[in-house]
Design an enzyme around this catalytic site. Structure first.
Site, PDB file in Angstrom:
ATOM      1  N   GLU A 241      38.737  66.840  65.998  1.00  0.00           N
ATOM      2  CA  GLU A 241      39.952  66.165  66.290  1.00  0.00           C
ATOM      3  C   GLU A 241      40.006  66.259  64.819  1.00  0.00           C
ATOM      4  O   GLU A 241      39.188  65.438  64.059  1.00  0.00           O
ATOM      5  CB  GLU A 241      39.613  64.841  66.700  1.00  0.00           C
ATOM      6  CG  GLU A 241      41.160  64.162  67.112  1.00  0.00           C
ATOM      7  CD  GLU A 241      40.696  63.394  65.807  1.00  0.00           C
ATOM      8  OE1 GLU A 241      42.557  63.408  64.477  1.00  0.00           O
ATOM      9  OE2 GLU A 241      40.900  62.365  65.299  1.00  0.00           O
ATOM     10  N   CYS A 275      44.965  59.718  61.125  1.00  0.00           N
ATOM     11  CA  CYS A 275      45.317  60.538  61.460  1.00  0.00           C
ATOM     12  C   CYS A 275      46.916  61.121  62.132  1.00  0.00           C
ATOM     13  O   CYS A 275      47.144  61.713  62.007  1.00  0.00           O
ATOM     14  CB  CYS A 275      44.576  61.430  62.001  1.00  0.00           C
ATOM     15  SG  CYS A 275      43.727  60.254  64.150  1.00  0.00           S
TER      16      CYS A 275
END
Length: 497
Positions: A241, A275
């Site tokens: 990720e 993010c």
């Protein structure tokens, strides 16, 4: 032998006292941790899902009951405000654990498949079996939820875990380990279910090469590429990720106030160190100015500081603040204009930047193409939906995104056209909080998924079982081949084409 370390404040040069368990774990100790985890795996994986869920429910309860203490550690390590730490880390993690506990058994149960007409004399089944030991390398921006997410998925699936938290926020990693230790001591079992190792990046590299059966990494693209390269040497599977440059598309019929408030929250929560934060906004020209005015109005009222009573806290460390400042300076040198904020400041002893709204931006600027990871909201006027979508997709990243408007067909067109693993409609970042939704990116934003059924199954190996149903003495394709098989196969093709 482990070596205790100290850490110098990047803003004051004062020595910060570290927990005695925050050490530079040696290669030998990493290997021993993996060996202990493998021994524990033999016991843990033999339990039923319900038995594992009961144990993890105790961890969940302890986490909820220890929320105040955990929040204090998160705030101390990161500089974020307590409410953010409570809601976006503790609450999200507790809810994810509850979802896995309620839905995991069904997700991991053997699945029957239809064998089809030609194979009606057979049966087929898919099984989901744990890997073994999962190595997890977690980041500094959400040090609880982004470590506990893959940890609990691995555990519910029957694996054991060795986790290496970011060296920037090691105390949260230690606190995670303590949760599992306390429950293990309470029940008198599973003492090596989750082991925490600490230290710089080389410790993470050692973990990847230590013989773990799967690696889950959350962090930058550059480090993710290094993790994948190291894992490739032993063909160790990975879940990555990675970064994002998440676009927000605001159509002409959007609710201006809701979209503006969503943009401000999406860009500035955790001081932009998320993010899936809103990192760039494309607004159709018809509502560009009123949207901008509302964003600036809301931003100007935000309170930034340390402790309770503030909307956002500090940036976590100086290195990230310097990246954000470099992006801002680059944009301004190329014609961008600061519409709100833009100043450096000290928050709780940490170098930070005010919530900043930027206009007159374009894709020649790093702030529109590279991950900024800070409290900056660049807003760009576009002619129409087509231009907005083209610019939104003009990126190597594809993690999160959002589209705002009222026309269902337009919303569907944009949502379908966005090149991202996650799309929010008239909302932002909320997809991560929906535990049933898989979360992950496309392009340079990562490989694999966390959360949901997909995230749980990603911590398992798929095994296919084919079984004969009738026990015939022979099969038509077995040797010696019958003389009619070729003609029969051709006839079959005519019937089945």
């Amino acid at each position: 032998m482990s070596v205790a370390v100290t850490k110098s404040s990047e803003t004051t040069n004062q020595v910060v006292k570290l927990h005695p368990d925050v050490i530079d774990t040696t290669e030998e100790e990493v290997q021993k941790a993996v060996e202990r985890a493998r021994e524990e795996f033999n016991v843990w994986s033999a339990l039923s899902f319900k038995e594992r869920a009961r144990h993890l429910a105790k961890v969940r309860k302890l986490l909820a009951e220890s929320a105040d203490d955990i929040v204090d550690v998160i705030v101390s390590d990161t500089g974020k405000v307590p409410t953010e730490a409570l809601v976006n880390e503790v609450v999200v993690t507790v809810e994810l654990m509850r979802w896995y506990g309620a839905n995991g058994e069904k997700a991991l149960a053997p699945t029957k498949v239809n064998p089809g007409i030609l194979m009606a004399h057979k049966s087929g089944e898919i099984r989901y079996e744990p890997y073994g030991v999962v190595g997890i390398i977690s980041p500094w921006n959400y040090p609880l939820t982004l470590s506990m997410g893959p940890i609990v998925a691995a555990l519910f699936a029957g694996n054991t875990v060795v986790v290496k938290p970011s060296e920037v926020t090691p105390h949260v990693g230690i606190a995670v380990g303590e949760l599992f230790k306390k429950v293990a001591n309470e029940v008198g079992a599973h003492h090596n279910l989750v082991q925490v190792i600490t230290g710089p990046g080389k410790v993470g590299d050692t973990l990847v090469r230590s013989g773990v059966d799967k690696v889950a990494f959350t962090g930058s693209v550059k480090t993710g590429q290094a993790v994948m390269k190291a894992a490739a040497e032993t063909l160790t599977p990975v879940v990555l990720e990675l970064g994002g440059k998440d676009p927000m598309v605001v159509l002409a019929d959007a609710d201006i106030e809701r979209a503006a408030r969503g943009a401000v929250w999406g860009a500035f929560t955790n001081s932009g160190q998320t993010c899936m934060a809103v990192e760039r906004v494309y607004v159709e020209k018809e509502i560009y100015q009123p949207f901008l005015d509302k964003v600036v109005e809301i931003t100007s009222k935000l309170k930034q500081g340390s402790g309770d009573g503030f909307d956002l806290g500090a940036m976590t460390w100086k290195r990230q603040k310097d990246i954000v400042r470099a992006h801002l300076d680059d944009a301004i040198s190329k014609g961008a204009v600061v519409a709100a904020g833009g100043n450096d400041l000290i928050v709780g002893g940490r170098e930070s930047i005010e919530p900043t709204v930027l206009v007159n931006v374009n894709h020649s600027m790093a702030i529109m193409t590279e991950e900024t990871f800070g409290p900056v909201l660049p807003i760009m006027e576009v002619a129409n939906e087509k231009e907005a979508l083209e610019l939104a997709n003009d990126s190597i990243y594809g993690l999160n995104s959002s589209v705002w408007g009222k026309d269902p067909q337009a919303l569907e067109r944009v949502a379908s056209g966005l090149q991202a693993g996650n799309v929010c409609i008239n909302d932002t970042m909320v997809s991560y909080a929906l535990s049933a939704l898989p979360f992950g990116g496309v392009k340079y934003s990562g490989i694999g998924r966390t959360h949901g059924v997909e995230g749980l199954r990603s911590m398992t190996q798929t095994k296919s079982i084919a079984r004969d149903r009738f026990g015939l003495k022979s099969e038509m394709q077995w040797m010696p081949l019958p003389s009619w098989l070729g003609k029969g196969a051709k006839l079959l093709l005519k019937l089945r084409k």
